[in-house]
Design a protein around this motif. Structure first.
Motif, PDB file in Angstrom:
ATOM      1  N   SER A  67       0.883  -1.190   0.037  1.00  0.00           N
ATOM      2  CA  SER A  67       0.313   0.737   0.080  1.00  0.00           C
ATOM      3  C   SER A  67       1.486   1.582   0.210  1.00  0.00           C
ATOM      4  O   SER A  67       0.253   1.813  -0.660  1.00  0.00           O
ATOM      5  CB  SER A  67      -0.962  -0.294   1.112  1.00  0.00           C
ATOM      6  N   HIS A  68       2.045   1.268   0.795  1.00  0.00           N
ATOM      7  CA  HIS A  68       3.200   2.337   0.580  1.00  0.00           C
ATOM      8  C   HIS A  68       3.820   1.772   1.390  1.00  0.00           C
ATOM      9  O   HIS A  68       4.496   0.643   1.777  1.00  0.00           O
ATOM     10  CB  HIS A  68       2.383   3.296   1.568  1.00  0.00           C
ATOM     11  N   GLY A  69       5.064   2.468   1.609  1.00  0.00           N
ATOM     12  CA  GLY A  69       6.578   2.151   1.699  1.00  0.00           C
ATOM     13  C   GLY A  69       7.093   1.908   3.529  1.00  0.00           C
ATOM     14  O   GLY A  69       7.919   1.433   3.758  1.00  0.00           O
ATOM     15  N   HIS A  70       5.773   2.307   4.149  1.00  0.00           N
ATOM     16  CA  HIS A  70       6.113   2.563   5.608  1.00  0.00           C
ATOM     17  C   HIS A  70       6.103   1.306   6.150  1.00  0.00           C
ATOM     18  O   HIS A  70       5.745   0.208   5.897  1.00  0.00           O
ATOM     19  CB  HIS A  70       4.948   3.133   6.455  1.00  0.00           C
ATOM     20  N   ASN A  71       7.763   0.974   7.553  1.00  0.00           N
ATOM     21  CA  ASN A  71       7.764  -0.012   7.468  1.00  0.00           C
ATOM     22  C   ASN A  71       6.643  -1.017   8.350  1.00  0.00           C
ATOM     23  O   ASN A  71       7.128  -2.324   8.913  1.00  0.00           O
ATOM     24  CB  ASN A  71       9.610   0.313   8.084  1.00  0.00           C
ATOM     25  N   ASP A  72       5.701  -0.384   8.542  1.00  0.00           N
ATOM     26  CA  ASP A  72       4.897  -1.304   9.044  1.00  0.00           C
ATOM     27  C   ASP A  72       3.818  -2.425   8.732  1.00  0.00           C
ATOM     28  O   ASP A  72       3.264  -2.879   8.718  1.00  0.00           O
ATOM     29  CB  ASP A  72       3.700  -0.376  10.282  1.00  0.00           C
ATOM     30  N   HIS A  73       3.779  -1.905   7.196  1.00  0.00           N
ATOM     31  CA  HIS A  73       3.503  -2.441   6.128  1.00  0.00           C
ATOM     32  C   HIS A  73       4.535  -3.061   4.636  1.00  0.00           C
ATOM     33  O   HIS A  73       4.231  -4.585   4.544  1.00  0.00           O
ATOM     34  CB  HIS A  73       2.822  -1.223   5.287  1.00  0.00           C
ATOM     35  N   THR A  74       5.398  -2.960   5.003  1.00  0.00           N
ATOM     36  CA  THR A  74       6.583  -3.768   3.794  1.00  0.00           C
ATOM     37  C   THR A  74       7.560  -3.958   4.934  1.00  0.00           C
ATOM     38  O   THR A  74       8.709  -5.170   4.342  1.00  0.00           O
ATOM     39  CB  THR A  74       7.518  -2.285   3.258  1.00  0.00           C
ATOM     40  N   GLY A 191      -4.006   1.098   2.930  1.00  0.00           N
ATOM     41  CA  GLY A 191      -3.539   0.470   4.270  1.00  0.00           C
ATOM     42  C   GLY A 191      -3.288   1.368   5.013  1.00  0.00           C
ATOM     43  O   GLY A 191      -4.014   0.678   6.641  1.00  0.00           O
ATOM     44  N   CYS A 192      -3.271   2.446   4.952  1.00  0.00           N
ATOM     45  CA  CYS A 192      -2.999   3.767   6.372  1.00  0.00           C
ATOM     46  C   CYS A 192      -4.010   5.005   5.284  1.00  0.00           C
ATOM     47  O   CYS A 192      -4.026   5.513   6.361  1.00  0.00           O
ATOM     48  CB  CYS A 192      -1.691   4.089   6.153  1.00  0.00           C
ATOM     49  N   GLY A 193      -3.944   4.782   4.871  1.00  0.00           N
ATOM     50  CA  GLY A 193      -4.658   6.469   3.984  1.00  0.00           C
ATOM     51  C   GLY A 193      -4.110   7.231   4.149  1.00  0.00           C
ATOM     52  O   GLY A 193      -5.394   8.206   4.168  1.00  0.00           O
ATOM     53  N   HIS A 194      -3.110   7.103   3.619  1.00  0.00           N
ATOM     54  CA  HIS A 194      -2.419   8.277   3.929  1.00  0.00           C
ATOM     55  C   HIS A 194      -2.668   9.699   2.301  1.00  0.00           C
ATOM     56  O   HIS A 194      -2.493  10.896   3.025  1.00  0.00           O
ATOM     57  CB  HIS A 194      -0.881   8.540   3.459  1.00  0.00           C
ATOM     58  N   ALA A 195      -3.204   8.830   1.437  1.00  0.00           N
ATOM     59  CA  ALA A 195      -4.031  10.010   0.433  1.00  0.00           C
ATOM     60  C   ALA A 195      -5.229  10.627   0.610  1.00  0.00           C
ATOM     61  O   ALA A 195      -5.920  11.774   0.438  1.00  0.00           O
ATOM     62  CB  ALA A 195      -4.636   9.320  -0.802  1.00  0.00           C
TER      63      ALA A 195
HETATM   64 FE   LIG Z   1       1.531   4.726   7.322  1.00  0.00          FE
END
Ligand SMILES: [Fe+2]
Ligand SMILES: [Fe+2]
Length: 284
Positions: A67-74, A191-195
């Motif tokens: 979903s994006h690069g943050h390490n709680d998802h990757t 993922g985190c909905g940052h958008a």
């Molecule tokens: Fe995030």
């Protein structure tokens, strides 16, 4: 008979099933007939341990979507690549560069993809698909690519930067959502909905010809949302008439309380080990 899509939460911040574990992060597994799809990988290899305990096979995963690069998802990407070496890897190019969160004292802490997982992306080579535009992941399951930021009341949800000195804000253009259509309407995973969750839902409606949103799962990152943002988000959910809500992971307790007050009759479980089954309109 149509093949249903089963979504199982492998990593989330909460767990309610004995023997499974939780961590701050997110990983969803989608099963469509004999093939699987992994949307995010949590912050460690925990998703694999939970999958084993649930007797869920990772070997038939056809695609891994970040979903994006943050390490709680990757953070579990290298483990996922090892478990399913044949799987294609779909991510936005901006997921790879270093990412930081701003601390209250002005310093930054690294929250991007760590070296082992960045290496797993580089190792993927031909299996890597860079998603800046809407892209079909598997039959009937899509990832949005970059999401236009059209609502002025939404932002990335926190103090995110591209450098450790916290001088260059990270617009998190890598943030993308997964979606598929069902007889009842769209199912959307964040993922985190940052958008911005409303930006995301409105964009998906736009590119799907105005299909209704049936279900919304995943992190909404409303931890620091202003009252105005919460009011407008809840108004948008009402207008979109979302039937099932699973606001997970980084949504934040104050936001959860408000969403629960507004939509308790539409709540869906999302803790680790939960499975939700959706009818699929595409697969015969
Ligand atoms: Fe995030
Ligand atoms: Fe997150």
């Amino acid at each position: 008979m149509r093949t249903p899509i089963t979504i199982t939460t492998l990593v989330e911040n909460s767990v309610s099933i004995r023997g499974l574990l939780a961590e701050h992060g997110l990983a969803f597994h989608l099963q469509v007939g004999p093939t699987g799809l992994l949307f995010d990988t949590g912050q460690s290899g925990l998703f694999r341990d939970n999958a084993q305990k649930l007797r869920l096979s990772l070997a038939d995963i056809e695609a891994i979507v970040l979903s994006h690069g943050h390490n709680d998802h990757t953070g579990g990407l290298a483990v996922a690549r090892a478990a399913a070496p044949q799987a294609r890897l779909l991510l936005h190019p901006d997921a790879l560069p270093p990412k930081f969160a701003g601390n209250p004292d002005g310093t930054g802490r690294f929250i991007g993809m760590d070296e082992a997982n960045a290496e797993a992306v580089r190792d993927a080579e031909q299996a890597a698909v860079w998603t800046t535009k809407p892209t079909e992941v598997m039959d009937g399951i899509f990832v949005t690519g970059e999401i236009p930021r059209r609502n002025s009341f939404e932002d990335t949800g926190g103090r995110f930067f591209l450098d450790a000195a916290c001088t260059r804000p990270d617009p998190l253009l890598d943030d993308q959502a997964l979606y598929f259509d069902t007889a009842d309407g769209l199912v959307v995973l964040l993922g985190c909905g940052h958008a911005g969750v409303v930006n995301t839902l409105e964009y998906i409606q736009q590119i799907t010809g105005g299909r209704p949103i049936w279900a919304l799962l995943g992190g909404l990152h409303l931890l620091a949302a202003t009252p105005e943002r919460m009011d407008k988000t809840i108004a948008a959910f009402r207008r979109l008439d979302i039937q099932r809500l699973a606001p997970a992971h980084c949504t934040g307790l104050p936001a959860l309380a408000q969403l629960w007050s507004a939509f308790s009759d539409r709540w869906a479980s999302y803790a680790v080990g939960t499975s939700l089954v959706f009818r699929n309109t595409r697969n015969p």
